[in-house]
Design a protein around this motif. Sequence first.
Motif: not given
Length: 344
Positions: A206-219
Amino acid sequence: MKIAVDAMGGDYAPAEIVKGIELARDAYPDVEFLLFGQEAAVKPLIKNSDRIQFVPATETITMEDEPVRAVRRKKQSSIVLAATAVKEGQADAFFSAGNSGAVLTAGLLIVGRIKGIDRPGLTTTLPVLRKPDQSSFVMLDVGANADTKAFNVVQYAIMGQYYAQSVMHVQQPRVGLLNNGTEADKGDKNHRAIHDALAQMSEINFIGNVESRELLNGAADVVVTDGFTGNATLKAIEGTALSMLKLIKGEIMSGGLGGKIGASMLKPVFGKVRSAMDYSQYGGAVLLGLKAPVVKTHGSSKAPTVKNTIGQIRELVASHSADQLVSYFDQHTDEMAALKESLK
């Protein structure tokens, strides 16, 4: 390996479904097909019946049908018969481009949930842009459950990790929780509880929370969320991609001769952009958490997408990912019960 196919579901069914199945048959010599549909509509379309067994279905569930009622009443429909073939061991997986609700209902009521999984999650694969070491990521739930509890999302993380390992061949998939910020204390009470539960699970990377704007950047390799948020996010990504392409095309067409000449020179670039954003190349949406693979592809899918989806199902069946989930939840019954209680 044998796949049960609903030939009647989809905007271009049965023609594009049959064409896609024949493409898949030619590409994958180890796969056989049970093709369910109305005889007069489907059988004449089959050019080569090698490894394709046609099974008549006298009823069809349309896009307008109420899912639960249709599955319960239309026992001779192609969706119900295909799902039943999986339940009875005649096929290893079920594929459809038809009524999403009916496919999910048939998966739940006929194929059945894995013991220990409260709510199966609908999983899709989306592209990662301009990152050499990562081409895609998995997101779930993207619409199977609008009302989702914290415990369900934790289970999605487990299921998503197994999917990424077995189908995408990611050794240590990074699992992220979709939230409105990356800090650990972001989000509502449910999101904070999910974050804390996943952070304590040693078997989850688990790497924590991710934001939707970073999804296509491979978060992350696996992104988990509730079904309502996941479905809204998926549609926002789809809509933005389509709108941007239309905007660029409109500006070019209104730019006079110079704009059109420039566009012709950039045509290969536009083709690459369109290809990168086309997530149908990765196949359909998988309902994870069932005893066998149930895969739903987009209603507008044509033959190439059908063929790609069969390739995805082939990977799913060959990897025995459903069996792995059964084993995991059998071995962690007590831990799951304690976790469920703590997240109430």
